[in-house]
Design an enzyme around this catalytic site. Sequence first.
Site, mmCIF file in Angstrom:
data_model
loop_
_atom_site.group_PDB
_atom_site.id
_atom_site.type_symbol
_atom_site.label_atom_id
_atom_site.label_comp_id
_atom_site.label_asym_id
_atom_site.label_seq_id
_atom_site.Cartn_x
_atom_site.Cartn_y
_atom_site.Cartn_z
ATOM 1 N N GLY A 44 0.837 -1.210 0.000
ATOM 2 C CA GLY A 44 0.000 0.000 0.000
ATOM 3 C C GLY A 44 0.865 1.250 0.000
ATOM 4 O O GLY A 44 0.663 2.169 -0.806
ATOM 5 N N HIS A 45 1.851 1.280 0.891
ATOM 6 C CA HIS A 45 2.773 2.422 0.916
ATOM 7 C C HIS A 45 3.517 2.544 -0.410
ATOM 8 O O HIS A 45 3.709 3.638 -0.938
ATOM 9 C CB HIS A 45 3.814 2.246 2.031
ATOM 10 C CG HIS A 45 3.253 2.161 3.413
ATOM 11 N ND1 HIS A 45 3.252 1.000 4.139
ATOM 12 C CD2 HIS A 45 2.700 3.104 4.222
ATOM 13 C CE1 HIS A 45 2.732 1.218 5.331
ATOM 14 N NE2 HIS A 45 2.374 2.487 5.412
ATOM 15 N N LYS B 276 -7.286 4.392 1.976
ATOM 16 C CA LYS B 276 -7.489 3.474 3.108
ATOM 17 C C LYS B 276 -7.892 4.247 4.366
ATOM 18 O O LYS B 276 -8.770 3.837 5.115
ATOM 19 C CB LYS B 276 -6.190 2.712 3.324
ATOM 20 C CG LYS B 276 -5.975 2.156 4.688
ATOM 21 C CD LYS B 276 -6.405 0.733 4.749
ATOM 22 C CE LYS B 276 -6.330 0.184 6.146
ATOM 23 N NZ LYS B 276 -5.228 0.682 6.941
ATOM 24 N N ASP B 277 -7.225 5.398 4.597
ATOM 25 C CA ASP B 277 -7.533 6.229 5.774
ATOM 26 C C ASP B 277 -8.439 7.372 5.332
ATOM 27 O O ASP B 277 -8.026 8.524 5.240
ATOM 28 C CB ASP B 277 -6.228 6.749 6.379
ATOM 29 C CG ASP B 277 -5.376 5.630 6.944
ATOM 30 O OD1 ASP B 277 -5.471 5.359 8.139
ATOM 31 O OD2 ASP B 277 -4.646 4.984 6.159
ATOM 32 N N VAL C 189 -4.922 -0.497 -1.510
ATOM 33 C CA VAL C 189 -4.278 -1.719 -1.994
ATOM 34 C C VAL C 189 -4.657 -2.851 -1.047
ATOM 35 O O VAL C 189 -4.592 -2.697 0.183
ATOM 36 C CB VAL C 189 -2.746 -1.553 -2.056
ATOM 37 C CG1 VAL C 189 -2.077 -2.861 -2.454
ATOM 38 C CG2 VAL C 189 -2.381 -0.438 -3.030
ATOM 39 N N SER D 255 -2.373 -3.244 5.774
ATOM 40 C CA SER D 255 -2.149 -2.348 6.901
ATOM 41 C C SER D 255 -0.937 -2.853 7.671
ATOM 42 O O SER D 255 -0.726 -4.065 7.780
ATOM 43 C CB SER D 255 -3.374 -2.353 7.818
ATOM 44 O OG SER D 255 -3.030 -1.824 9.089
ATOM 45 N N ARG E 250 -0.767 -2.889 10.661
ATOM 46 C CA ARG E 250 -1.296 -3.588 11.842
ATOM 47 C C ARG E 250 -1.756 -5.007 11.516
ATOM 48 O O ARG E 250 -2.033 -5.769 12.438
ATOM 49 C CB ARG E 250 -2.443 -2.794 12.470
ATOM 50 C CG ARG E 250 -1.959 -1.501 13.144
ATOM 51 C CD ARG E 250 -3.065 -0.782 13.905
ATOM 52 N NE ARG E 250 -2.550 0.283 14.736
ATOM 53 C CZ ARG E 250 -2.538 1.579 14.413
ATOM 54 N NH1 ARG E 250 -3.016 1.965 13.248
ATOM 55 N NH2 ARG E 250 -2.044 2.482 15.246
HETATM 56 P P1 AMP Z 1 0.698 4.708 7.780
HETATM 57 O O1 AMP Z 1 2.121 4.241 7.679
HETATM 58 O O2 AMP Z 1 -0.247 3.664 8.259
HETATM 59 O O3 AMP Z 1 0.574 6.020 8.512
HETATM 60 O O4 AMP Z 1 0.247 4.999 6.291
HETATM 61 C C1 AMP Z 1 0.957 5.903 5.478
HETATM 62 C C2 AMP Z 1 0.147 6.189 4.248
HETATM 63 O O5 AMP Z 1 -0.054 4.985 3.510
HETATM 64 C C3 AMP Z 1 -1.244 6.754 4.562
HETATM 65 O O6 AMP Z 1 -1.528 7.791 3.638
HETATM 66 C C4 AMP Z 1 -2.129 5.572 4.358
HETATM 67 O O7 AMP Z 1 -3.444 5.922 3.979
HETATM 68 C C5 AMP Z 1 -1.429 4.849 3.223
HETATM 69 N N1 AMP Z 1 -1.830 3.450 3.194
HETATM 70 C C6 AMP Z 1 -1.764 2.571 4.221
HETATM 71 N N2 AMP Z 1 -2.288 1.379 3.857
HETATM 72 C C7 AMP Z 1 -2.696 1.526 2.569
HETATM 73 C C8 AMP Z 1 -3.339 0.652 1.635
HETATM 74 N N3 AMP Z 1 -3.666 -0.596 1.939
HETATM 75 N N4 AMP Z 1 -3.613 1.149 0.413
HETATM 76 C C9 AMP Z 1 -3.306 2.434 0.087
HETATM 77 N N5 AMP Z 1 -2.709 3.297 0.929
HETATM 78 C C10 AMP Z 1 -2.403 2.857 2.145
#
Ligand code: AMP
Length: 280
Positions: free
Chosen positions: A36-37, A149-150, A176, A185, A187
Amino acid sequence: MQILTTIAEMRQARLELRLRRRTLGLVPTMGALHAGHLSLVATARAGCDAVAVSIFVNPTQFGPNEDFARYPRTFDADCALLEEAGVDFVFAPSTAEMYPPGASTYVAVEGVSDRLDGASRPGHFRGVTTVVSKLFNIVAPEWVYFGQKDAAQVAVLRRMVRDLNFDVEVVVCPIVRDDDGLAMSSRNRYLTPEERRQALVLRRTLCRIEEEAAAGITSSAVLIDAGRAVLVEEPKVRVDYFAIVDPETLVDLENVNAGNTLVAVAAFVGNTRLIDNVLI
Ligand code: AMP
């Protein structure tokens, strides 16, 4: 790829890019990177001369009983993935670098920050908007990339950029998913195999709503009932919120607004809180 840990180094790198008239895209993350990232990184690479990824587990967005201490930290593996993805800069400051002793200034987006995740996690979005404002000031990107996602975070950050006139364009990238449909995620690695199986009910719930809406049902109450009929298939999954809202304000909608409706769900599977959503 350069790994920068101080604000001064990041500012210097930004200055050098500017002198060479090169544009910069920023992908803010908390690390523990997954596909996703990397999709955000790929989109940034396609649109900017240079890409910076920040890796910072931001303490101000975690509640006192949340998982800040045990949040996965996989810095070396993250850097290997980012190098492979063609990233130019990793900005990975320490907590003390971002929040020096006595730091007491916050950015708060009122109203929208109190809905969905903001309602369940008081203070969460104030932490997010504060750290993202700081990243904008430090990295000064032309574009910033967030994941759909968020979805509530997207609403809050878009509002902040508009209200405070940040000179940055927000790009939102699609969710994704793993092959089984679970939204990726950081998590997800907390889940046992059995919990992971249970978690798939979230995606099935959203798909059911999509189908019912496509079949012409517009009443949110009727759609939520149809979704709940799926959610009860996994009685161990504890729903936090399940709502049909306006994607900009996050206010409940009585009826689906064609093309502009967010269906969002958050639930605990075991001790892990997962979120997912669909735009219909
Ligand atoms: P985080 O590391 O969880 O703070 O996420 C960093 C960025 O990646 C945020 O903009 C999230 O929305 C995005 N992100 C996390 N998981 C996904 C995913 N499965 N698909 C698309 N973007 C994602």
